[in-house]
Design an enzyme around this catalytic site. Structure first.
Site, PDB file in Angstrom:
ATOM      1  N   LYS A  68       0.940  -1.054  -0.007  1.00  0.00           N
ATOM      2  CA  LYS A  68       0.040  -0.074  -0.211  1.00  0.00           C
ATOM      3  C   LYS A  68       0.706   1.334   0.015  1.00  0.00           C
ATOM      4  O   LYS A  68       1.987   1.288   0.720  1.00  0.00           O
ATOM      5  CB  LYS A  68      -1.002   0.133   1.288  1.00  0.00           C
ATOM      6  CG  LYS A  68      -1.726   1.119   1.261  1.00  0.00           C
ATOM      7  CD  LYS A  68      -2.852   1.055   2.466  1.00  0.00           C
ATOM      8  CE  LYS A  68      -4.003   1.941   2.562  1.00  0.00           C
ATOM      9  NZ  LYS A  68      -4.901   1.829   3.875  1.00  0.00           N
ATOM     10  N   SER A 103      -9.874   1.620   2.743  1.00  0.00           N
ATOM     11  CA  SER A 103      -8.813   2.574   1.910  1.00  0.00           C
ATOM     12  C   SER A 103      -7.907   1.788   1.162  1.00  0.00           C
ATOM     13  O   SER A 103      -7.222   2.172   0.158  1.00  0.00           O
ATOM     14  CB  SER A 103      -8.118   3.778   2.719  1.00  0.00           C
ATOM     15  OG  SER A 103      -7.313   2.943   3.748  1.00  0.00           O
ATOM     16  N   SER A 133     -10.016  -0.557   6.966  1.00  0.00           N
ATOM     17  CA  SER A 133      -9.352  -0.573   5.599  1.00  0.00           C
ATOM     18  C   SER A 133      -8.790  -1.700   5.039  1.00  0.00           C
ATOM     19  O   SER A 133      -8.319  -1.724   3.798  1.00  0.00           O
ATOM     20  CB  SER A 133      -8.329   0.734   5.628  1.00  0.00           C
ATOM     21  OG  SER A 133      -9.096   1.886   5.543  1.00  0.00           O
TER      22      SER A 133
HETATM   23  N1  GLN Z   1     -13.447   3.876   5.812  1.00  0.00           N
HETATM   24  C1  GLN Z   1     -12.744   4.664   7.300  1.00  0.00           C
HETATM   25  C2  GLN Z   1     -12.369   5.823   7.119  1.00  0.00           C
HETATM   26  O1  GLN Z   1     -12.466   6.477   6.221  1.00  0.00           O
HETATM   27  C3  GLN Z   1     -11.391   3.703   7.588  1.00  0.00           C
HETATM   28  C4  GLN Z   1     -10.362   4.071   6.948  1.00  0.00           C
HETATM   29  C5  GLN Z   1      -9.079   3.247   7.583  1.00  0.00           C
HETATM   30  O2  GLN Z   1      -9.225   2.304   7.925  1.00  0.00           O
HETATM   31  N2  GLN Z   1      -7.856   3.505   7.011  1.00  0.00           N
HETATM   32  O3  GLN Z   1     -11.751   6.657   8.116  1.00  0.00           O
END
Ligand code: GLN
Length: 520
Positions: free
Chosen positions: A79, A154, A178
């Site tokens: 990532k 994400s 995410s």
């Molecule tokens: N969807 C969540 C957010 O927007 C989780 C994001 C994540 O785990 N990095 O914060």
């Protein structure tokens, strides 16, 4: 041997035994990336030659009879939130376009020491803020099961590249879901370990008390293999745990008989898609048939998970992202100058012309000094809209007069959420349920409604707030052919148990072996 069809565990064994060269293995995956990534957009950077050179060096060492690392020859996608010296690290933000970190993240260094081959950096929501990958400054990622749909976020690029056979394994990060949510929406296995089990050093910080790195792969067994390399204490991360790392792959065996699984009635309320609910029920039935017992448990404060997370995460983000001011980090807007590409430091934004430039940017008179103007313009142009929204939410909730009412209160509710889990784990070994309320939604479906996007995280944020572990894996498909995800959550440091439970389920079912028909 066709490497694309093999598990990471098989690939590593084949390279070790000499049945497959690291070069042939790497070549198969980079060829696949070149064939399909144009449609999926899972990668922000790929370096074919560097990957093949690394693979050739591994083959040479093997031929010379020298020892090889535990992941020798295994292609891994990382990532773009993890620092890498040999690839740009952008967090899918214009703010960090072209940025080359001076050091590798601890996880990346461990992968290299284990002789894994890092094939590229994966697309993501900007600074890991989002649940659909539509917040990337470098374009949406498309779900390999249906290119019109989101892969989740994400870590959407990491999930999509594994689902589309562009890498056998990818590294993701999980602050509120995410890793698990995109894994669920893409039909792969994603593991968010206990907070602190894996070093965060070199992971670009989003919300430091919630962030955790983890593996994403086709199976729990492959996640276990990668965990053995990337988990462990790092003196360079003050929150890294000192506990020894078990041999996760050796602890995969053992039946499901007697496993006590908690089922949370509140998970099945409004918002849960009936097809997802049915897939989850079938997974419970499979566990029960294998000898596990299902028990009702209560998480009375779970309903406050979304508001609690969406206060704490933005508060921490507003602090962590203060460093991107155009001077210490990030693109710099220079009043009165055009775009200047600065080698190794990224693009300099042109005032008033950036992708995210705000109305009124042209009015130099509004700034109290050229320095303040530089900060304001750099941040206005470097950050995308969702990142700005989080910074504003967090700054507001931390400001004098609101701190007690919002941030301090959220911290107290976080304690209650943690306590709910502790009390539940006194009665059961793991808690199971859906990962996401629906299967993969259409790109564009929720972009106009931030709250609808936040609600996608309703089943995942509790794990991060409590600092515990969670694993997600496919447990069926909708009538429309989209994967349905199942989640297991376990107490702190229950990594072996979660991996084993998921692995044993995958010995009894073949959902995780289904591949999308993404023609080349
Ligand atoms: N969807 C969540 C957010 O927007 C989780 C994001 C994540 O785990 N990095 O914060």
């Amino acid at each position: 041997m066709q490497p694309l069809d093999r598990s990471a565990t098989e690939l590593v064994a084949a390279v070790r035994s000499g049945d497959l060269t690291a070069v042939a293995c790497t070549e198969a995956f980079v060829d696949r990336i070149e064939a399909v990534n144009g449609r999926v957009n899972a990668f922000l950077a790929v370096d074919r030659q560097r990957a093949l050179d690394q693979a050739a060096a591994i083959d040479a060492r093997r031929s010379a009879g020298q020892p090889l690392g535990a992941l020798a020859g295994l292609p891994v996608a990382v990532k773009d939130a993890l620092c890498t010296t040999d690839f740009p690290t952008t967090c899918a933000s214009r703010m960090l376009a072209g940025y080359r970190p001076p050091y590798d993240a601890d996880v990346v260094a461990r992968l290299r020491r284990a002789d894994a081959v890092i094939v590229g950096k994966t697309n993501m929501d900007e600074f890991a803020m989002g649940g659909s990958n539509e917040n990337s400054a470098f374009g949406d990622v498309h779900n390999p099961w249906d290119l019109a749909r989101t892969p989740g976020g994400s870590s959407g690029g990491s999930a999509a590249c594994v689902a589309a056979d562009m890498a056998p394994v990818a590294i993701g990060s999980d602050t509120g879901g995410s890793i698990r949510q995109p894994a669920g929406l893409c039909g792969i296995t994603g593991f968010k370990p206990t907070y602190g089990r894996i070093s965060r050093r070199g992971l670009v910080a989003f919300a430091s008390s919630l962030d955790q790195i983890g593996p994403m792969a086709r199976s729990a067994a492959d996640c276990a293999l990668v965990m053995e390399t990337i988990a462990g204490h790092d003196p360079g991360d003050a929150t890294s745990l000192g506990e020894p790392v078990p041999s996760y792959t050796h602890e995969l065996t053992g039946s499901l008989a007697g496993l006590r699984i908690g089922r949370v009635a509140e998970h099945y309320g409004p918002g849960l898609d009936p097809e997802v609910a049915q897939g989850v029920e079938e997974a419970f039935a499979a566990f029960r048939a294998a000898g596990a017992t299902i028990h009702d448990v209560e998480l009375p404060h779970a309903k406050y998970g979304i508001p609690t997370y969406y206060l704490i995460a933005p508060c921490e983000a507003s602090s962590n992202l203060a460093r991107y001011d155009g001077a210490h980090y990030g693109v710099r807007a220079e009043p009165g100058r055009g775009v200047r590409a600065e080698p190794g430091r990224g693009v300099r934004a042109e005032p008033g012309r950036g992708r995210h430039a705000e109305a009124g940017d042209g009015d130099a008179g509004q700034f109290e000094s050229p320095l303040v103007e530089m900060y304001c313009r750099s941040r206005a142009e470097g950050f995308g809209p969702e990142v700005k929204r989080r910074i504003m939410l967090g700054t507001y909730a931390l400001s004098a007069g609101y701190y007690e009412a919002f941030y301090a209160k959220a911290l107290r509710v976080r304690r209650l959420i943690q306590r709910d889990f502790l009390e539940a784990f006194a009665k059961v070994d793991v808690i199971a349920g859906p990962v996401s309320p629906t299967a993969a939604f259409l790109l564009g479906e929720k972009t106009g409604d931030p709250l609808a996007m936040y609600l996608v995280d309703m089943y995942t944020v509790g794990t991060n707030l409590a600092g515990i572990g969670g694993i997600s894996f496919p447990c069926g498909f909708t009538a429309g052919g989209l994967p349905i995800g199942f989640q297991l959550q376990g107490p702190a440091l229950s990594e072996s148990l979660l991996l084993r439970a998921a692995h044993q389920y995958q010995q009894l079912t073949d959902w995780h072996l289904r591949r999308p028909a993404l023609a080349t």
